[in-house]
Structures are given as C-alpha cells and as structure tokens.
Enzyme design. Structure first.
Site, PDB file in Angstrom:
ATOM      1  N   ASP A 108      -0.003   5.158   1.033  1.00  0.00           N
ATOM      2  CA  ASP A 108      -0.137   6.116   2.154  1.00  0.00           C
ATOM      3  C   ASP A 108      -0.183   5.387   3.490  1.00  0.00           C
ATOM      4  OD1 ASP A 108      -0.668   9.006   1.048  1.00  0.00           O
ATOM      5  OD2 ASP A 108      -1.725   7.618  -0.272  1.00  0.00           O
ATOM      6  N   ASP A 120       0.861  -1.172   0.000  1.00  0.00           N
ATOM      7  CA  ASP A 120       0.000   0.000   0.000  1.00  0.00           C
ATOM      8  C   ASP A 120       0.913   1.243   0.000  1.00  0.00           C
ATOM      9  OD1 ASP A 120      -2.310   1.693   0.709  1.00  0.00           O
ATOM     10  OD2 ASP A 120      -1.434   1.718   2.722  1.00  0.00           O
ATOM     11  N   ASP A 159      -1.971  -0.258   5.748  1.00  0.00           N
ATOM     12  CA  ASP A 159      -2.395   0.322   7.036  1.00  0.00           C
ATOM     13  C   ASP A 159      -3.879   0.656   7.082  1.00  0.00           C
ATOM     14  OD1 ASP A 159      -2.220   2.480   5.146  1.00  0.00           O
ATOM     15  OD2 ASP A 159      -2.428   3.828   6.858  1.00  0.00           O
TER      16      ASP A 159
HETATM   17  O1  LIG Z   1      -4.497   3.102  -0.502  1.00  0.00           O
HETATM   18  P1  LIG Z   1      -3.598   4.166   0.041  1.00  0.00           P
HETATM   19  O2  LIG Z   1      -2.291   4.267  -0.673  1.00  0.00           O
HETATM   20  O3  LIG Z   1      -3.417   4.022   1.538  1.00  0.00           O
HETATM   21  O4  LIG Z   1      -4.390   5.514  -0.204  1.00  0.00           O
HETATM   22  C1  LIG Z   1      -5.529   5.823   0.565  1.00  0.00           C
HETATM   23  C2  LIG Z   1      -5.758   7.314   0.563  1.00  0.00           C
HETATM   24  O5  LIG Z   1      -4.501   7.872   0.935  1.00  0.00           O
HETATM   25  C3  LIG Z   1      -4.376   9.274   0.882  1.00  0.00           C
HETATM   26  O6  LIG Z   1      -5.049   9.819   2.001  1.00  0.00           O
HETATM   27  C4  LIG Z   1      -4.440   9.492   3.226  1.00  0.00           C
HETATM   28  O7  LIG Z   1      -3.109  10.041   3.267  1.00  0.00           O
HETATM   29  C5  LIG Z   1      -3.057  11.491   3.192  1.00  0.00           C
HETATM   30  C6  LIG Z   1      -1.595  11.897   3.102  1.00  0.00           C
HETATM   31  O8  LIG Z   1      -0.859  11.371   4.180  1.00  0.00           O
HETATM   32  C7  LIG Z   1      -3.788  12.070   4.405  1.00  0.00           C
HETATM   33  O9  LIG Z   1      -3.763  13.497   4.355  1.00  0.00           O
HETATM   34  C8  LIG Z   1      -5.239  11.564   4.402  1.00  0.00           C
HETATM   35  O10 LIG Z   1      -5.903  12.002   5.577  1.00  0.00           O
HETATM   36  C9  LIG Z   1      -5.269  10.036   4.388  1.00  0.00           C
HETATM   37  O11 LIG Z   1      -6.598   9.550   4.266  1.00  0.00           O
HETATM   38  C10 LIG Z   1      -4.881   9.853  -0.409  1.00  0.00           C
HETATM   39  O12 LIG Z   1      -4.828  11.246  -0.360  1.00  0.00           O
HETATM   40  C11 LIG Z   1      -6.246   9.322  -0.765  1.00  0.00           C
HETATM   41  O13 LIG Z   1      -6.642   9.797  -2.027  1.00  0.00           O
HETATM   42  C12 LIG Z   1      -6.156   7.806  -0.811  1.00  0.00           C
HETATM   43  O14 LIG Z   1      -7.399   7.271  -1.178  1.00  0.00           O
END
Ligand SMILES: O=P(O)(O)OC[C@H]1O[C@H](O[C@H]2O[C@H](CO)[C@@H](O)[C@H](O)[C@H]2O)[C@H](O)[C@@H](O)[C@@H]1O
Length: 367
Positions: A117, A115, A308
């Site tokens: 983020d 993954d 995560d």
């Molecule tokens: O599947 P992932 O790679 O975990 O992506 C899921 C979402 O991640 C991002 O949002 C998350 O991270 C951001 C930056 O650290 C944070 O600001 C946010 O609160 C988190 O939810 C991304 O911006 C999303 O578009 C993804 O869907």
C-alpha cells in the site's frame, strides 16, 4: 530445481523448513537454505515486549500527519520549500541517483523488497479497492525475471496475493509474520506450491480473532470506522472517520487492546494496527528472507527495500545497520526516515523498476 519440505516444531512456532532452488532466467541459481538455522538465530530474541499499549493525543496528532495530502506548491512558504530541498539533499531521488545505485550493485545480486500500500498501489479510501495497475503488475513481473522479489506488507497473504497476482514472488504478509515462497511451479518452486517459510505468531491466531470480533462489534458506533482482519494482526482504519471522532475511536481501540497484554498497537497511515508483542517486524522479515536466500553474511547481495509507511522504517533501519543495500522511501513530503533515497509515488516506483530491468538487460547484452 529441487524442493523438500519438512515441518519442524520450535518453542514458539511451527516452522515449515524448505530447501528451494530458485532459478531466475538471467541471474545465478539461488538456493534457499534450510530455514531452521535462520529461525534459531532470529527466534532467540522473539519473546514478547513488555508493557501494555498506550495511546495518547500524540498518536492521534501524528496519525493526522501520517498520510499528508499537502505537497509543495507555489503557495508553500519558503521555509517549507527549504525543508523539502534539505530533505531531498539527504534522501535524493532514486531515479536521479539511478546510476550510482546500479554501480553499487555490480557483481552483486539485487534482491527487491516491496511494500504494497502506498508503494505498489496508491492510497485510497476503501482498503478493499487498493488495486495496483496492470502496468505496475507488468513492471514487477518483468523485474522478477532478473531479481528475487518479496512483497512485504501489513496485509494478510491472501488479500495481498489477490491484488498482486504474481506467483513467482515471495510474500511476507501480516508485517512479516506470514512468509511464503513462490507458488509458481515452473520457475521458482517446482513441485511445492506456496511453501510456508515462517509463521512466528501462529499461537496468537485465536487471540487476534477474538479481538477482531470485539472491535468489529464495538466500532459499529463510530461512523466510517473499519476493522480489517490481516490474519496475524488487525488494522483499525481512521481514514473515513470524521476527525472529531478520532480520539474516541483511538480510546475505544486502546480500551479493547488493554485487555490483552500480549498485543501491542502500532501506527500507520490513518490506521492503528494491533499486533502480537513478539519482536518481529518487516526488518526481521527482510533478514529472514536474505538468510533463507543464502545471503546472511554475504557481500554478494544488494538488498533494496522500497516502502512508504512507518512500519517500513524497521526494514530501512536493518539495511542501514548492516551497511548493505538501500532503503527507498516513497513520499512527496519530507519525513523522518532511515531510507537513503526517495521516490515520490507508486508511478515513480514503477519507473524505477523498469529502469532496473532495462539496465540489467543492457548489462547482460554487453557480456
Ligand atoms: O504494509 P503495507 O502494504 O503498506 O500495508 C499497510 C496497511 O495498508 C493498508 O492501509 C493503508 O492503505 C489503505 C488503502 O489505500 C488506506 O485506506 C489506509 O488508510 C492505509 O492505512 C491496509 O488496509 C492495512 O491493513 C495495512 O496494514
């Protein structure tokens, strides 16, 4: 290394069907199978889920808990400490259990699913600045020398690629709705850059674009709200919104999405995600990639998925149901999970990747 590309049309989507021979310098040659057979099986049940999206107080409450900042501290109550101890007993550290994981992979090809983020990059306020460190990039690049790696993310392909910048990997963007093969011409994919392997939600693109515009306009009234266009899905970010306005923002999102019965809402870390109702998720993407790599019914593979987020649970569940490989959840705090092991944060993920490489190098030297 060979590669042919055929574009085939299916009832639900346009598929690019590829035969790709993947050569990893220190592992057996892998040949990606024609993915049309894969998609036929997986597409069988791709029709939309029924029902319109529902948001209620529980969603907002669970979103509050979805990105906890709380860690165990000397101030934590005994019961919290007990909870953590009991959770760690059920989901031990993948570093502590490294030898067992390595032993389980003997004679098998490890395939890594990562993954983005919260796993490769720390969670930050501005989604456009969720950069991974150069050290992490090196660790992933080194691991990719020995193991096929797929980045599986809610982000759109272009955005995640701009962060990861590694051409030799697979990418499953938009929660697996945009699967692309390696673009590196020398190692993984000579002569055919960025082959699209699977895009099951192409028909939803105009609808997603329409909803994006609508949400962008309507959320302007809520300070800190942010809508991110992830191509086949959208993210509405709550992280920089005053918690007092979370209910209002959730209600606004619900009211827009309610007009589109073919879209549904899911929840991540301080984010609501709008997605097509097709039955496709990170778990399906994992199955797709395994099958495309020729490991559909094989005992010779050990898939390891590290993530995560709530959306990663679909992939953990697939591994659990297959009784094959391991899910590793990245979390400092106890949470309900289908993962077998845990790592605390992206730094531990990096250490784990490095240990995998060291272990593999030592193993190859002994041969
Ligand atoms: O599947 P992932 O790679 O975990 O992506 C899921 C979402 O991640 C991002 O949002 C998350 O991270 C951001 C930056 O650290 C944070 O600001 C946010 O609160 C988190 O939810 C991304 O911006 C999303 O578009 C993804 O869907």
């Amino acid at each position: 290394m060979t590669n042919q590309n055929v574009v085939a049309s299916d009832e639900k989507s346009v598929l690019s069907v590829s035969w790709i021979t993947v050569s990893l310098p220190n592992s057996p040659l892998l040949t990606l199978r024609p993915v049309v057979s894969v998609t036929r099986k997986l597409l069988k049940n791709l029709e939309t889920n029924n029902g319109s999206p529902k948001i209620n107080a529980c969603w907002v409450d669970s979103m509050r808990a979805s990105s906890p900042t709380r860690v165990n501290s000397p101030m934590a109550s005994l019961s919290e400490t007990d909870k953590h101890t009991s959770w760690i007993a059920r989901h031990p550290s993948a570093l502590t259990m490294f030898d067992q994981i390595a032993d389980a992979s003997l004679g098998k090809q490890i395939v890594l699913f990562l993954d983005y983020d919260g796993t490769l990059s720390p969670i930050v306020e501005d989604p456009d600045r969720a950069f991974m460190t150069n050290e992490m990039r090196e660790a992933v690049r080194d691991a990719a020398e020995y193991f096929p790696i797929a980045i599986v993310t809610g982000r759109c392909y272009d955005k995640v690629y701009s962060f990861v910048k590694l051409a030799g990997l697979y990418y499953a963007g938009s929660h697996g709705m945009d699967i692309k093969g390696p673009s590196k011409s020398c190692t993984h994919n000579k002569g055919n850059h960025n082959p699209v392997l699977f895009q099951p939600a192409s028909e939803f693109l105009p609808m997603i674009e329409e909803v994006y515009k609508s949400l962008e306009e309507k959320t302007k009234s809520i300070p800190g709200a942010r809508v991110e266009n992830n191509k086949f899905c959208l993210s509405v970010h709550f992280r920089c919104v005053d918690e007092k306005s979370w209910d209002a923002l959730a209600e606004l999102v619900r009211s827009v999405v309610n007009e589109y019965p073919k879209l549904k809402l899911t929840q991540g870390r301080k984010v609501l995600e709008i997605r097509p109702t097709i039955k496709w998720d990170k778990g399906r993407a994992l199955e797709f990639l395994l099958e495309a790599l020729g490991y559909a019914n094989s005992a010779d593979v050990l898939p390891v998925y590290i993530g995560d987020d709530r959306t990663d649970e679909d992939a953990f569940k697939v591994l659990r149901d297959r009784g094959q490989g391991f899910g590793i959840v990245v979390s400092k705090v106890p949470k309900e999970t289908n993962a077998s092991y845990s790592l605390q944060d992206p730094t531990e993920v990096m250490v784990f990747l490095r240990r995998l490489v060291e272990w593999k190098v030592a193993l190859l030297r002994r041969r």
